[in-house]
Design a protein around this motif. Structure first.
Motif, PDB file in Angstrom:
ATOM      1  N   GLY A 100       0.832  -1.192   0.000  1.00 50.80           N
ATOM      2  CA  GLY A 100       0.000   0.000   0.000  1.00 50.80           C
ATOM      3  C   GLY A 100       0.865   1.240   0.000  1.00 50.80           C
ATOM      4  O   GLY A 100       2.061   1.185   0.274  1.00 50.80           O
ATOM      5  N   VAL A 101       0.236   2.384  -0.321  1.00 47.23           N
ATOM      6  CA  VAL A 101       0.978   3.642  -0.339  1.00 47.23           C
ATOM      7  C   VAL A 101       0.008   4.796  -0.111  1.00 47.23           C
ATOM      8  O   VAL A 101      -1.123   4.785  -0.602  1.00 47.23           O
ATOM      9  CB  VAL A 101       1.726   3.827  -1.686  1.00 47.23           C
ATOM     10  CG1 VAL A 101       0.761   3.863  -2.871  1.00 47.23           C
ATOM     11  CG2 VAL A 101       2.594   5.084  -1.671  1.00 47.23           C
ATOM     12  N   TYR A 102       0.443   5.770   0.683  1.00 45.71           N
ATOM     13  CA  TYR A 102      -0.310   7.009   0.901  1.00 45.71           C
ATOM     14  C   TYR A 102       0.413   8.140   0.191  1.00 45.71           C
ATOM     15  O   TYR A 102       1.640   8.244   0.267  1.00 45.71           O
ATOM     16  CB  TYR A 102      -0.432   7.324   2.397  1.00 45.71           C
ATOM     17  CG  TYR A 102      -1.061   8.682   2.684  1.00 45.71           C
ATOM     18  CD1 TYR A 102      -2.412   8.898   2.404  1.00 45.71           C
ATOM     19  CD2 TYR A 102      -0.307   9.728   3.201  1.00 45.71           C
ATOM     20  CE1 TYR A 102      -2.996  10.144   2.647  1.00 45.71           C
ATOM     21  CE2 TYR A 102      -0.884  10.973   3.452  1.00 45.71           C
ATOM     22  CZ  TYR A 102      -2.228  11.174   3.168  1.00 45.71           C
ATOM     23  OH  TYR A 102      -2.799  12.395   3.399  1.00 45.71           O
ATOM     24  N   HIS A 103      -0.329   9.001  -0.485  1.00 47.27           N
ATOM     25  CA  HIS A 103       0.249  10.096  -1.252  1.00 47.27           C
ATOM     26  C   HIS A 103      -0.143  11.422  -0.616  1.00 47.27           C
ATOM     27  O   HIS A 103      -1.328  11.774  -0.567  1.00 47.27           O
ATOM     28  CB  HIS A 103      -0.275  10.023  -2.699  1.00 47.27           C
ATOM     29  CG  HIS A 103       0.419  10.959  -3.642  1.00 47.27           C
ATOM     30  ND1 HIS A 103      -0.247  11.569  -4.679  1.00 47.27           N
ATOM     31  CD2 HIS A 103       1.707  11.371  -3.719  1.00 47.27           C
ATOM     32  CE1 HIS A 103       0.609  12.327  -5.363  1.00 47.27           C
ATOM     33  NE2 HIS A 103       1.797  12.217  -4.796  1.00 47.27           N
ATOM     34  N   THR A 104       0.826  12.174  -0.107  1.00 45.81           N
ATOM     35  CA  THR A 104       0.524  13.403   0.625  1.00 45.81           C
ATOM     36  C   THR A 104       0.041  14.537  -0.266  1.00 45.81           C
ATOM     37  O   THR A 104      -0.493  15.523   0.236  1.00 45.81           O
ATOM     38  CB  THR A 104       1.767  13.900   1.398  1.00 45.81           C
ATOM     39  OG1 THR A 104       2.801  14.201   0.470  1.00 45.81           O
ATOM     40  CG2 THR A 104       2.242  12.877   2.394  1.00 45.81           C
ATOM     41  N   VAL A 105       0.223  14.416  -1.571  1.00 40.15           N
ATOM     42  CA  VAL A 105      -0.216  15.478  -2.480  1.00 40.15           C
ATOM     43  C   VAL A 105      -1.702  15.334  -2.810  1.00 40.15           C
ATOM     44  O   VAL A 105      -2.488  16.263  -2.638  1.00 40.15           O
ATOM     45  CB  VAL A 105       0.624  15.487  -3.770  1.00 40.15           C
ATOM     46  CG1 VAL A 105       0.109  16.559  -4.741  1.00 40.15           C
ATOM     47  CG2 VAL A 105       2.096  15.729  -3.449  1.00 40.15           C
ATOM     48  N   SER A 106      -2.093  14.155  -3.265  1.00 37.47           N
ATOM     49  CA  SER A 106      -3.497  13.921  -3.616  1.00 37.47           C
ATOM     50  C   SER A 106      -4.348  13.566  -2.399  1.00 37.47           C
ATOM     51  O   SER A 106      -5.579  13.625  -2.459  1.00 37.47           O
ATOM     52  CB  SER A 106      -3.596  12.783  -4.637  1.00 37.47           C
ATOM     53  OG  SER A 106      -3.195  11.552  -4.056  1.00 37.47           O
ATOM     54  N   ASN A 107      -3.684  13.161  -1.306  1.00 40.90           N
ATOM     55  CA  ASN A 107      -4.357  12.683  -0.093  1.00 40.90           C
ATOM     56  C   ASN A 107      -5.176  11.426  -0.356  1.00 40.90           C
ATOM     57  O   ASN A 107      -6.191  11.174   0.303  1.00 40.90           O
ATOM     58  CB  ASN A 107      -5.246  13.771   0.528  1.00 40.90           C
ATOM     59  CG  ASN A 107      -4.470  15.025   0.871  1.00 40.90           C
ATOM     60  OD1 ASN A 107      -4.809  16.104   0.434  1.00 40.90           O
ATOM     61  ND2 ASN A 107      -3.400  14.871   1.630  1.00 40.90           N
ATOM     62  N   ASN A 108      -4.720  10.632  -1.309  1.00 42.60           N
ATOM     63  CA  ASN A 108      -5.323   9.326  -1.572  1.00 42.60           C
ATOM     64  C   ASN A 108      -4.370   8.246  -1.109  1.00 42.60           C
ATOM     65  O   ASN A 108      -3.160   8.457  -1.040  1.00 42.60           O
ATOM     66  CB  ASN A 108      -5.573   9.136  -3.071  1.00 42.60           C
ATOM     67  CG  ASN A 108      -6.557  10.143  -3.632  1.00 42.60           C
ATOM     68  OD1 ASN A 108      -7.489  10.561  -2.948  1.00 42.60           O
ATOM     69  ND2 ASN A 108      -6.364  10.530  -4.874  1.00 42.60           N
ATOM     70  N   PHE A 109      -4.927   7.065  -0.759  1.00 47.41           N
ATOM     71  CA  PHE A 109      -4.022   5.939  -0.622  1.00 47.41           C
ATOM     72  C   PHE A 109      -4.569   4.715  -1.322  1.00 47.41           C
ATOM     73  O   PHE A 109      -5.764   4.587  -1.574  1.00 47.41           O
ATOM     74  CB  PHE A 109      -3.527   5.709   0.801  1.00 47.41           C
ATOM     75  CG  PHE A 109      -4.474   5.142   1.822  1.00 47.41           C
ATOM     76  CD1 PHE A 109      -4.812   3.799   1.835  1.00 47.41           C
ATOM     77  CD2 PHE A 109      -4.954   5.943   2.836  1.00 47.41           C
ATOM     78  CE1 PHE A 109      -5.608   3.267   2.827  1.00 47.41           C
ATOM     79  CE2 PHE A 109      -5.750   5.424   3.837  1.00 47.41           C
ATOM     80  CZ  PHE A 109      -6.093   4.077   3.829  1.00 47.41           C
ATOM     81  N   TYR A 110      -3.631   3.864  -1.680  1.00 50.00           N
ATOM     82  CA  TYR A 110      -3.894   2.760  -2.577  1.00 50.00           C
ATOM     83  C   TYR A 110      -3.501   1.438  -1.926  1.00 50.00           C
ATOM     84  O   TYR A 110      -2.429   1.318  -1.347  1.00 50.00           O
ATOM     85  CB  TYR A 110      -3.111   2.943  -3.886  1.00 50.00           C
ATOM     86  CG  TYR A 110      -3.529   4.185  -4.648  1.00 50.00           C
ATOM     87  CD1 TYR A 110      -4.445   4.099  -5.703  1.00 50.00           C
ATOM     88  CD2 TYR A 110      -3.028   5.433  -4.299  1.00 50.00           C
ATOM     89  CE1 TYR A 110      -4.838   5.242  -6.386  1.00 50.00           C
ATOM     90  CE2 TYR A 110      -3.422   6.582  -4.972  1.00 50.00           C
ATOM     91  CZ  TYR A 110      -4.331   6.475  -6.025  1.00 50.00           C
ATOM     92  OH  TYR A 110      -4.734   7.605  -6.692  1.00 50.00           O
ATOM     93  N   LEU A 111      -4.394   0.460  -2.036  1.00 51.38           N
ATOM     94  CA  LEU A 111      -4.174  -0.872  -1.512  1.00 51.38           C
ATOM     95  C   LEU A 111      -3.861  -1.816  -2.670  1.00 51.38           C
ATOM     96  O   LEU A 111      -4.571  -1.820  -3.682  1.00 51.38           O
ATOM     97  CB  LEU A 111      -5.426  -1.365  -0.779  1.00 51.38           C
ATOM     98  CG  LEU A 111      -5.981  -0.457   0.324  1.00 51.38           C
ATOM     99  CD1 LEU A 111      -7.328  -0.988   0.809  1.00 51.38           C
ATOM    100  CD2 LEU A 111      -4.996  -0.334   1.475  1.00 51.38           C
ATOM    101  N   ASN A 112      -2.820  -2.605  -2.527  1.00 51.27           N
ATOM    102  CA  ASN A 112      -2.419  -3.555  -3.566  1.00 51.27           C
ATOM    103  C   ASN A 112      -3.360  -4.759  -3.536  1.00 51.27           C
ATOM    104  O   ASN A 112      -3.356  -5.547  -2.585  1.00 51.27           O
ATOM    105  CB  ASN A 112      -0.971  -3.989  -3.315  1.00 51.27           C
ATOM    106  CG  ASN A 112      -0.428  -4.852  -4.429  1.00 51.27           C
ATOM    107  OD1 ASN A 112      -1.167  -5.480  -5.186  1.00 51.27           O
ATOM    108  ND2 ASN A 112       0.897  -4.910  -4.524  1.00 51.27           N
TER     109      ASN A 112
END
Length: 222
Positions: A100-112
């Protein structure tokens, strides 16, 4: 202010020209493909998660997710309240082994999607990346690219400190140690996210001295 705040690892490397889908076959399973996903230029197979069923229905063992439904959905409500969206994404967009990863710019996070078929793994990643969102909130607002630690480093149990020191670069240790702790602790991330959603982060969690200095300097607190 050294090491007080950190733009989430890898963001600086993702600030180049926009990507386009489809990527070349050799681009998948790399930071390049992850950057394409985080910048929302690559969208193939990526689905927003609005409740636990959006995840559990992707796997044959749907009923096994029931015990985690309350915590998962509560976290999702808090995340949505503060402006963070969660997505389930194909394995091809993640470097090998990334869950997984959290993105501080878009404020989205993604689950593999490759790893989310086991409820325990799902919750570990959800809590971990959710904690990074809470760290984003601690740094003043999620509408910037900075994150701050929430708990003093010496409060992190030795187990998680040692694990992070073996697996992450030293520059990331303060943030990843407490995120790893939260990832394995039921309710810890939800409590922090609910605090952020209420606007009580800095009263529920005493900012560290350098974080308080940052918050005062930038007008977040008096």
């Amino acid at each position: 202010m050294k090491k007080l705040l950190l733009s989430i690892i890898g963001c600086a490397a993702l600030s180049g020209p926009a990507f386009a889908e489809p990527l070349k076959e050799s681009d998948y399973f790399t930071n390049h493909s992850m950057g394409c996903m985080l910048l929302q230029e690559c969208t193939d197979g990526i689905k927003e998660v609005t409740n636990l069923l959006d995840v559990s229905s992707q796997y044959p063992n749907t009923e096994s997710f029931t015990p985690v439904s309350l915590e998962f959905n509560s976290m999702l409500v808090s995340l949505n309240t503060i402006g963070v969206k969660v997505f389930l994404a194909p394995e091809k967009y993640f470097p090998v082994g990334h869950r997984g990863v959290y993105h501080t710019v878009s404020n989205n996070f993604y689950l593999n999607k490759r790893f989310m078929g086991r409820p325990g793994v799902l919750m570990s990643v959800m809590r971990h990346e959710g904690w990074h969102a809470a760290q984003d909130c601690m740094a003043g607002t999620i509408n910037n690219t900075m994150i701050a630690i929430i708990k003093p480093t010496d409060q992190v149990p030795m187990l998680w400190s040692e694990m992070v020191e073996r697996t992450y670069p030293e520059s990331a240790w303060p943030w990843e140690k407490e995120a790893s702790w939260a990832g394995k602790t039921e309710g810890m991330t939800q409590k922090a996210l609910a605090s952020c959603a209420r606007g009580t982060m800095w009263t529920d969690y005493e900012p560290t001295p350098m974080t308080r200095e940052w918050l005062m300097k930038n007008g977040y607190i008096d």
